[in-house]
Design a protein around this motif. Structure first.
Motif, PDB file in Angstrom:
ATOM      1  N   PRO A   1      -7.425   9.373  12.279  1.00 55.14           N
ATOM      2  CA  PRO A   1      -7.180   8.026  11.769  1.00 55.14           C
ATOM      3  C   PRO A   1      -5.938   7.393  12.376  1.00 55.14           C
ATOM      4  O   PRO A   1      -4.953   8.085  12.607  1.00 55.14           O
ATOM      5  CB  PRO A   1      -6.953   8.255  10.276  1.00 55.14           C
ATOM      6  N   ASN A   2      -5.994   6.095  12.631  1.00 53.69           N
ATOM      7  CA  ASN A   2      -4.773   5.380  12.978  1.00 53.69           C
ATOM      8  C   ASN A   2      -3.986   5.130  11.691  1.00 53.69           C
ATOM      9  O   ASN A   2      -4.421   5.484  10.596  1.00 53.69           O
ATOM     10  CB  ASN A   2      -5.081   4.093  13.762  1.00 53.69           C
ATOM     11  N   ARG A   3      -2.848   4.519  11.853  1.00 52.20           N
ATOM     12  CA  ARG A   3      -1.937   4.367  10.713  1.00 52.20           C
ATOM     13  C   ARG A   3      -2.585   3.637   9.519  1.00 52.20           C
ATOM     14  O   ARG A   3      -2.430   4.047   8.370  1.00 52.20           O
ATOM     15  CB  ARG A   3      -0.722   3.588  11.221  1.00 52.20           C
ATOM     16  N   THR A   4      -3.301   2.560   9.827  1.00 52.83           N
ATOM     17  CA  THR A   4      -3.925   1.784   8.756  1.00 52.83           C
ATOM     18  C   THR A   4      -4.982   2.607   8.027  1.00 52.83           C
ATOM     19  O   THR A   4      -4.997   2.662   6.786  1.00 52.83           O
ATOM     20  CB  THR A   4      -4.625   0.545   9.356  1.00 52.83           C
TER      21      THR A   4
ATOM     22  N   ILE B   1       0.825  -1.206   0.000  1.00 54.78           N
ATOM     23  CA  ILE B   1       0.000   0.000   0.000  1.00 54.78           C
ATOM     24  C   ILE B   1       0.862   1.260   0.000  1.00 54.78           C
ATOM     25  O   ILE B   1       0.571   2.244  -0.682  1.00 54.78           O
ATOM     26  CB  ILE B   1      -1.005  -0.016   1.168  1.00 54.78           C
ATOM     27  N   GLU B   2       1.982   1.202   0.716  1.00 58.48           N
ATOM     28  CA  GLU B   2       2.882   2.360   0.704  1.00 58.48           C
ATOM     29  C   GLU B   2       3.422   2.597  -0.709  1.00 58.48           C
ATOM     30  O   GLU B   2       3.535   3.734  -1.155  1.00 58.48           O
ATOM     31  CB  GLU B   2       4.056   2.130   1.661  1.00 58.48           C
ATOM     32  N   ARG B   3       3.759   1.506  -1.375  1.00 61.78           N
ATOM     33  CA  ARG B   3       4.292   1.668  -2.726  1.00 61.78           C
ATOM     34  C   ARG B   3       3.247   2.323  -3.632  1.00 61.78           C
ATOM     35  O   ARG B   3       3.569   3.202  -4.423  1.00 61.78           O
ATOM     36  CB  ARG B   3       4.756   0.317  -3.284  1.00 61.78           C
ATOM     37  N   GLN B   4       2.020   1.893  -3.487  1.00 58.17           N
ATOM     38  CA  GLN B   4       0.964   2.488  -4.314  1.00 58.17           C
ATOM     39  C   GLN B   4       0.829   3.985  -4.044  1.00 58.17           C
ATOM     40  O   GLN B   4       0.644   4.774  -4.967  1.00 58.17           O
ATOM     41  CB  GLN B   4      -0.371   1.782  -4.043  1.00 58.17           C
ATOM     42  N   ILE B   5       0.946   4.355  -2.791  1.00 62.40           N
ATOM     43  CA  ILE B   5       0.864   5.785  -2.462  1.00 62.40           C
ATOM     44  C   ILE B   5       2.030   6.534  -3.091  1.00 62.40           C
ATOM     45  O   ILE B   5       1.862   7.574  -3.728  1.00 62.40           O
ATOM     46  CB  ILE B   5       0.858   5.985  -0.927  1.00 62.40           C
ATOM     47  N   LEU B   6       3.230   5.975  -2.946  1.00 62.69           N
ATOM     48  CA  LEU B   6       4.423   6.676  -3.431  1.00 62.69           C
ATOM     49  C   LEU B   6       4.441   6.793  -4.953  1.00 62.69           C
ATOM     50  O   LEU B   6       5.098   7.673  -5.498  1.00 62.69           O
ATOM     51  CB  LEU B   6       5.687   5.962  -2.946  1.00 62.69           C
ATOM     52  N   GLU B   7       3.722   5.904  -5.612  1.00 61.09           N
ATOM     53  CA  GLU B   7       3.699   5.990  -7.072  1.00 61.09           C
ATOM     54  C   GLU B   7       2.917   7.204  -7.563  1.00 61.09           C
ATOM     55  O   GLU B   7       3.160   7.693  -8.654  1.00 61.09           O
ATOM     56  CB  GLU B   7       3.092   4.707  -7.672  1.00 61.09           C
ATOM     57  N   SER B   8       1.990   7.679  -6.743  1.00 63.21           N
ATOM     58  CA  SER B   8       1.139   8.780  -7.215  1.00 63.21           C
ATOM     59  C   SER B   8       1.257  10.071  -6.420  1.00 63.21           C
ATOM     60  O   SER B   8       1.051  11.148  -6.975  1.00 63.21           O
ATOM     61  CB  SER B   8      -0.332   8.349  -7.173  1.00 63.21           C
ATOM     62  N   ALA B   9       1.560   9.966  -5.142  1.00 65.15           N
ATOM     63  CA  ALA B   9       1.459  11.137  -4.282  1.00 65.15           C
ATOM     64  C   ALA B   9       2.329  12.287  -4.773  1.00 65.15           C
ATOM     65  O   ALA B   9       3.518  12.106  -5.042  1.00 65.15           O
ATOM     66  CB  ALA B   9       1.866  10.776  -2.843  1.00 65.15           C
ATOM     67  N   PHE B  10       1.737  13.456  -4.901  1.00 61.12           N
ATOM     68  CA  PHE B  10       2.418  14.689  -5.320  1.00 61.12           C
ATOM     69  C   PHE B  10       3.054  14.576  -6.703  1.00 61.12           C
ATOM     70  O   PHE B  10       3.923  15.361  -7.056  1.00 61.12           O
ATOM     71  CB  PHE B  10       3.468  15.119  -4.292  1.00 61.12           C
TER      72      PHE B  10
ATOM     73  N   ASP C   1      -3.303   5.281   5.835  1.00 64.73           N
ATOM     74  CA  ASP C   1      -2.735   4.782   4.574  1.00 64.73           C
ATOM     75  C   ASP C   1      -3.828   4.477   3.557  1.00 64.73           C
ATOM     76  O   ASP C   1      -3.688   4.802   2.376  1.00 64.73           O
ATOM     77  CB  ASP C   1      -1.904   3.518   4.824  1.00 64.73           C
ATOM     78  N   LEU C   2      -4.899   3.860   4.009  1.00 65.40           N
ATOM     79  CA  LEU C   2      -5.980   3.506   3.084  1.00 65.40           C
ATOM     80  C   LEU C   2      -6.611   4.754   2.484  1.00 65.40           C
ATOM     81  O   LEU C   2      -6.851   4.833   1.284  1.00 65.40           O
ATOM     82  CB  LEU C   2      -7.050   2.675   3.807  1.00 65.40           C
ATOM     83  N   CYS C   3      -6.836   5.738   3.350  1.00 60.70           N
ATOM     84  CA  CYS C   3      -7.465   6.970   2.887  1.00 60.70           C
ATOM     85  C   CYS C   3      -6.525   7.717   1.944  1.00 60.70           C
ATOM     86  O   CYS C   3      -6.944   8.254   0.916  1.00 60.70           O
ATOM     87  CB  CYS C   3      -7.843   7.819   4.098  1.00 60.70           C
ATOM     88  N   MET C   4      -5.250   7.716   2.283  1.00 59.63           N
ATOM     89  CA  MET C   4      -4.283   8.410   1.432  1.00 59.63           C
ATOM     90  C   MET C   4      -4.223   7.778   0.050  1.00 59.63           C
ATOM     91  O   MET C   4      -4.193   8.459  -0.971  1.00 59.63           O
ATOM     92  CB  MET C   4      -2.900   8.391   2.089  1.00 59.63           C
ATOM     93  N   ARG C   5      -4.244   6.448   0.036  1.00 57.37           N
ATOM     94  CA  ARG C   5      -4.217   5.779  -1.263  1.00 57.37           C
ATOM     95  C   ARG C   5      -5.456   6.154  -2.069  1.00 57.37           C
ATOM     96  O   ARG C   5      -5.386   6.415  -3.259  1.00 57.37           O
ATOM     97  CB  ARG C   5      -4.144   4.262  -1.075  1.00 57.37           C
ATOM     98  N   GLU C   6      -6.572   6.189  -1.380  1.00 56.86           N
ATOM     99  CA  GLU C   6      -7.808   6.532  -2.069  1.00 56.86           C
ATOM    100  C   GLU C   6      -7.728   7.931  -2.685  1.00 56.86           C
ATOM    101  O   GLU C   6      -8.153   8.148  -3.811  1.00 56.86           O
ATOM    102  CB  GLU C   6      -8.946   6.485  -1.054  1.00 56.86           C
ATOM    103  N   ILE C   7      -7.154   8.861  -1.938  1.00 57.03           N
ATOM    104  CA  ILE C   7      -7.040  10.233  -2.446  1.00 57.03           C
ATOM    105  C   ILE C   7      -6.121  10.287  -3.658  1.00 57.03           C
ATOM    106  O   ILE C   7      -6.487  10.816  -4.700  1.00 57.03           O
ATOM    107  CB  ILE C   7      -6.536  11.185  -1.340  1.00 57.03           C
ATOM    108  N   VAL C   8      -4.919   9.714  -3.517  1.00 62.03           N
ATOM    109  CA  VAL C   8      -3.948   9.914  -4.607  1.00 62.03           C
ATOM    110  C   VAL C   8      -4.318   9.122  -5.855  1.00 62.03           C
ATOM    111  O   VAL C   8      -3.861   9.446  -6.948  1.00 62.03           O
ATOM    112  CB  VAL C   8      -2.492   9.588  -4.180  1.00 62.03           C
ATOM    113  N   GLU C   9      -5.144   8.096  -5.705  1.00 59.36           N
ATOM    114  CA  GLU C   9      -5.482   7.295  -6.885  1.00 59.36           C
ATOM    115  C   GLU C   9      -6.712   7.809  -7.642  1.00 59.36           C
ATOM    116  O   GLU C   9      -7.046   7.279  -8.693  1.00 59.36           O
ATOM    117  CB  GLU C   9      -5.652   5.825  -6.495  1.00 59.36           C
ATOM    118  N   ARG C  10      -7.355   8.839  -7.106  1.00 61.30           N
ATOM    119  CA  ARG C  10      -8.465   9.444  -7.863  1.00 61.30           C
ATOM    120  C   ARG C  10      -7.913  10.084  -9.118  1.00 61.30           C
ATOM    121  O   ARG C  10      -6.780  10.525  -9.162  1.00 61.30           O
ATOM    122  CB  ARG C  10      -9.112  10.578  -7.060  1.00 61.30           C
TER     123      ARG C  10
END
Ligand code: NAG
Ligand code: NAG
Length: 321
Positions: A163-166, A116-125, A169-178
């Motif tokens: 939010p706790n860490r989990t 999940i972290e990798r997915q975030i890093l692929e898109s974030a910013f 991360d889930l919410c962040m992924r959801e945001i960056v993948e829109r």
């Protein structure tokens, strides 16, 4: 002799500084002692930033938090360049920093990042970002929030809230993948986490604010809410964070809260609130690195602090004059 520094002289000074740092502190050296006089302020932040980048480039594998910090730092510089024409000195400095950061990222192996972290890093910013004009906001937060009672119980509440860490991360992924073809956030939960005014503290609160920042800087943001809504939410969350910072300071800023304190200052500082983004904090944080230089044991634990400091200093360099 003309005492005024011309842009060219400053450029020369910056290039020399860059070269000297590159030559003497290629790897694992402490940054040079920051200059003390006021006239050197202009150099102080770049010098500290180069020191942090030197540490980052010291062969360690970048984990998710370091990579995220680099992405965010690059984003901040690009956003500034988009809205404010740089001087020649600034242009050289910014491009040099961007180049350094790209280089560090390109050499890093993101082995530590989980799925999940990798997915975030692929898109974030990187994808679907919305650049907004950056500025310092003075005196917008509530200066009179109660903090003494909070200080008395802080140790008991600091791990409370969402939010706790989990969830984060889930919410962040959801945001960056829109993307613009489908701007609705899939889960109601994520949006609720961002807008909730339920009591939350510590890293739970800073994550809430970071998620809000990321949503606000997403191309979908205007489709979800008018800009004022993001501003109001940021203000209300950061009012609470300021209370926490006051509580931590009233406890004497103990070492166990340094990382959290810096995370609070960095994330609410992204919104430009001068209660967080100010020279007092720049100096305060700098003093921790001086402590660390004398204590080799400590420097092992400080990677996350370095990552945060990079973002904090870059934002300060861009906004504080
Ligand atoms: C990255 O590494 C630092 C230091 O080893 C650690 O404190 C931090 O929790 C790590 N972050 C992530 C997201 O793995
Ligand atoms: C995070 O919060 C969710 C929702 O309250 C909960 O189901 C989950 O167990 C929590 N996870 C951790 C690691 O605390």
């Amino acid at each position: 002799m003309n005492p005024v520094l011309t842009a060219d002289n400053m450029l020369l000074a910056a290039l020399k500084l860059g070269l000297v740092l590159a030559a003497i502190s290629g790897c694992c050296m402490q940054p040079a002692t920051p200059p003390q006089s006021d006239t050197d302020r202009e150099q102080e932040l770049p010098q500290r930033i180069y020191g942090l980048l030197d540490k980052m480039s010291c062969g360690r594998k970048l984990n998710a938090s370091a990579t995220f910090a680099l992405l965010l730092a690059e984003f901040l510089i690009k956003q500034k360049l988009r809205y404010v024409a740089p001087t020649r000195f600034e242009r050289q400095l910014y491009y040099h920093l961007l180049h350094r950061m790209e280089h560090i990222k390109s050499r890093s192996v993101e082995a530590a990042a989980t799925g999940i972290e990798r997915q975030i890093l692929e898109s974030a910013f990187k994808r679907n970002v919305l650049l907004l004009p950056p500025s310092v906001r003075y005196g917008q937060l509530n200066a009179n929030g109660e903090y003494e009672q909070l200080a008395a119980i802080y140790g008991n509440v600091v791990n409370e809230g969402q939010p706790n860490r989990t969830q984060s991360d889930l919410c962040m992924r959801e945001i960056v993948e829109r993307d613009l073809s489908d701007c609705k956030l899939a889960s109601h939960e994520c949006l609720e986490l961002l807008t909730s005014d339920a009591p939350t503290y510590g890293y739970q609160r800073t994550h809430q604010v970071l998620l809000l920042y990321m949503l606000q800087h997403h191309v979908c943001a205007p489709h979800l809410s008018p800009p004022q809504v993001y501003e109001l939410l940021a203000k209300s969350h950061c009012n609470e964070v300021e209370r926490e910072q006051n509580a931590i300071r009233s406890l004497g800023l103990p070492e166990q809260y340094r990382d959290l304190y810096l995370e609070q200052a960095t994330i609410c500082g992204l919104f430009g609130y001068n209660e967080f983004l100010n020279w007092r904090n720049v100096m305060e944080i700098g003093s921790w690195f001086e402590d660390e230089a004398h204590d080799v044991d400590k420097s092992h634990d400080s990677q996350h602090i370095n990552d945060l400091a990079l973002v904090f200093y870059i934002n300060a360099m861009l906004l504080l004059h």
